[in-house]
Write a protein that holds these residues in place. Sequence first.
Motif, PDB file in Angstrom:
ATOM      1  N   PRO A 283      43.704  51.123  35.628  1.00  9.74           N
ATOM      2  CA  PRO A 283      44.526  49.951  35.000  1.00  9.74           C
ATOM      3  C   PRO A 283      45.369  50.692  33.871  1.00  9.74           C
ATOM      4  CG  PRO A 283      42.092  49.603  35.134  1.00  9.74           C
ATOM      5  CD  PRO A 283      42.338  50.929  35.439  1.00  9.74           C
TER       6      PRO A 283
ATOM      7  N   VAL B  89      38.780  46.033  31.601  1.00  5.65           N
ATOM      8  CA  VAL B  89      39.036  45.231  32.691  1.00  5.65           C
ATOM      9  C   VAL B  89      39.909  45.787  33.965  1.00  5.65           C
ATOM     10  CG1 VAL B  89      41.143  43.228  32.954  1.00  5.65           C
ATOM     11  CG2 VAL B  89      39.827  43.335  30.781  1.00  5.65           C
ATOM     12  N   ASN B  90      39.097  45.346  35.012  1.00  2.37           N
ATOM     13  CA  ASN B  90      39.638  46.087  36.345  1.00  2.37           C
ATOM     14  C   ASN B  90      40.907  45.674  36.446  1.00  2.37           C
ATOM     15  OD1 ASN B  90      39.197  44.349  38.474  1.00  2.37           O
ATOM     16  ND2 ASN B  90      37.452  45.346  39.112  1.00  2.37           N
ATOM     17  N   SER B  91      41.650  46.573  37.544  1.00  2.00           N
ATOM     18  CA  SER B  91      42.898  46.158  38.017  1.00  2.00           C
ATOM     19  C   SER B  91      43.250  44.993  38.865  1.00  2.00           C
ATOM     20  CB  SER B  91      43.655  47.480  38.830  1.00  2.00           C
ATOM     21  OG  SER B  91      42.820  47.829  39.841  1.00  2.00           O
ATOM     22  N   LEU B  92      42.204  44.462  39.493  1.00  3.68           N
ATOM     23  CA  LEU B  92      42.083  43.295  40.191  1.00  3.68           C
ATOM     24  C   LEU B  92      42.079  42.192  39.377  1.00  3.68           C
ATOM     25  CD1 LEU B  92      40.302  44.250  43.389  1.00  3.68           C
ATOM     26  CD2 LEU B  92      42.622  43.934  43.256  1.00  3.68           C
ATOM     27  N   ALA B  93      41.267  42.168  38.439  1.00  3.48           N
ATOM     28  CA  ALA B  93      41.053  41.116  37.393  1.00  3.48           C
ATOM     29  C   ALA B  93      42.453  41.037  36.547  1.00  3.48           C
ATOM     30  CB  ALA B  93      39.772  41.680  36.466  1.00  3.48           C
TER      31      ALA B  93
ATOM     32  N   VAL C 152      44.151  49.517  43.561  1.00  2.00           N
ATOM     33  CA  VAL C 152      42.780  50.130  42.835  1.00  2.00           C
ATOM     34  C   VAL C 152      42.873  51.571  42.904  1.00  2.00           C
ATOM     35  CG1 VAL C 152      41.798  47.890  43.573  1.00  2.00           C
ATOM     36  CG2 VAL C 152      41.503  50.079  45.209  1.00  2.00           C
TER      37      VAL C 152
END
Lengths: 360, 360
Positions: A53, A247-251, A49
């Motif tokens: 992304p 879109v976040n990096s975990l998603a 994180v």
Amino acid sequence: MELHGGNIHRIQRNHGLKRADVLDFSSNINPLGVAESVRKALIDNIEGVIHYPDPDYAELRSALGSYNRMDAADIIVGNGSIELLFLAARILVPHKALIVGPTFMEYERAVAQARGHVSYFRLMEEDNFALHADPLYEELRNGYDLLVLCNPNNPTGCFVEPDLMHDIIRRAMNLDIFIILDEAFIEFVEGGLSVSMAPLASSCENLLILRSLTKFFALPGLRLGYGITGSSHFMEKLLAAKEPWTVNSLAECAGRAIVSDSEYSRRTREWLRQEREFIFGELSTCSSLKCYPTQANFVLLQMKGEISAAEVREALIGQGIVIRDASNFTFLDQRFIRIAIKDRQSNARLTRELKRALEG
Amino acid sequence: MELHGGNIHRIQRNHGLKRADVLDFSSNINPLGVAESVRKALIDNIEGVIHYPDPDYAELRSALGSYNRMDAADIIVGNGSIELLFLAARILVPHKALIVGPTFMEYERAVAQARGHVSYFRLMEEDNFALHADPLYEELRNGYDLLVLCNPNNPTGCFVEPDLMHDIIRRAMNLDIFIILDEAFIEFVEGGLSVSMAPLASSCENLLILRSLTKFFALPGLRLGYGITGSSHFMEKLLAAKEPWTVNSLAECAGRAIVSDSEYSRRTREWLRQEREFIFGELSTCSSLKCYPTQANFVLLQMKGEISAAEVREALIGQGIVIRDASNFTFLDQRFIRIAIKDRQSNARLTRELKRALEG
């Protein structure tokens, strides 16, 4: 933003309930929960994180491409499919949109934001909200530039079979009408992706298919959806107008993991087959209810007695159960509620409490 | 979307590099990395991704309110502050915007999306890009309806002191000009939040302050920013036009955890004080470079020789180091590069390699 998924938070605040005390039938989320593959992907990528992304989401789009057996270039990812819906409306600037409803209410909101005029093509209660082609084709001649459909449809659960949907798209195309087809629940239908219109996208200049990883993969908290379009011209416009990194990096990591988790998909289909049957079995014996046939993971219910959707909902909240009062969907009223299909124990509790609320 | 943070992904793809092999000085992210409090919050909330985020983000807004010592009602959260920038531009529909630059390029893009006309108030190289009030006040009389500033400014690192910023806001207000003030890097400034304009927001009808949790808290992957406005009228418009749930549930939990982690903030300030001094010490001995004074966690560098920003960047990529070619910022050119301030070992390596690239 009234009465959406996520309002469980407001109900908890207003009723002083803890999350563990509430059984949520108002959001249509797969009760199998977080897949082991997703859990692992999230834990493995926490340190990541600290990086933005990938603005191109190359690996995620490639994974979604494999999942759909199509070219990654035809895929755009979004903060839920809803980001792409609003983005598409802003780009299309529709003058006159036709929405097939009752349906998900954000379509109207997205068109309104783009200052377009919305008309509805009304699905009839007496037809179990099934779509009839001929009156739709007639209506399409009235100068629309956008057609919005949800298949299977939310909240009715009704599914338009591939042959008919194919024909609808072809007719709209011939009339130069752009089509937004929301397939957020398509994986729940028997046949899964094989009944999707995605293969059509590559040969269709004015079709945008919306997909969600929220429902089938139980990831609403991660906010991950995508769009499919074979029009490189429209794709360029979407990408040019899009805000970066939504879109976040975990998603991103979870999405890559889950679409190759065929075991999770298989277990989901098995669960749904059993529980859809169980709920219909339980509720069809209830004379004060009509269950609309569904191909999705939720059921639209129509109450025949004096009790209103708001009253049933309130009574069930008293039992720690939250259902969806469906009265504010266009064309529905206080006779309608919608319930998600959950695990056996929850479904048994719901059907018991619902019958008690209706029949005393 | 060219040459933004996150392009490290493209560089890796294009040069066939692995992430571990690349030292990224192009994104201005706190090198202290993921806080222990964030790591714990993420792990503890993985199961929660099966729920939609709270559409009101009540707890997150409350935590941000405490952090800023202000009312949660004045705070709106977004998918990075950039979501709120674009949203604000769509609502304001500015006809004529004045942007103080060189600066972050998304402001211009946001105004352009809302079909507004952009003019720049040019900060001068010979003034070290410091802002002079009188010419700005004169320019403000030319019929603008929006003023956009970034403080401390990216990429110059220059900081407008609170008294002057206060005066600028007051003057713009009197001329009915809406002000978007981006304080994405404010916590890096000596004095931290005490030099923010947030306390002004409550008494100001046309001020939106943008904040980011990306830079100071090293969370760019999570996509979390927020806006502060004391105008309930403007807040209502923002909320009405906003797409639901753009902040995902893990970002929500991480945000709540990090803003109360005062130890992380303290360590960050200590690190920055030391490393800013170190980098300036190392580079000020380099006759072929000018270092612009900075109050942020990055440094704008101007090269005096024949070598271009693109060439230096390419030479450093060959050494596994990525810097920001700053030539595409409006008013800058091939003499300018920007570097983030990182940990000692990385800074030492960068300054060594940079000097080698410049001086051979």
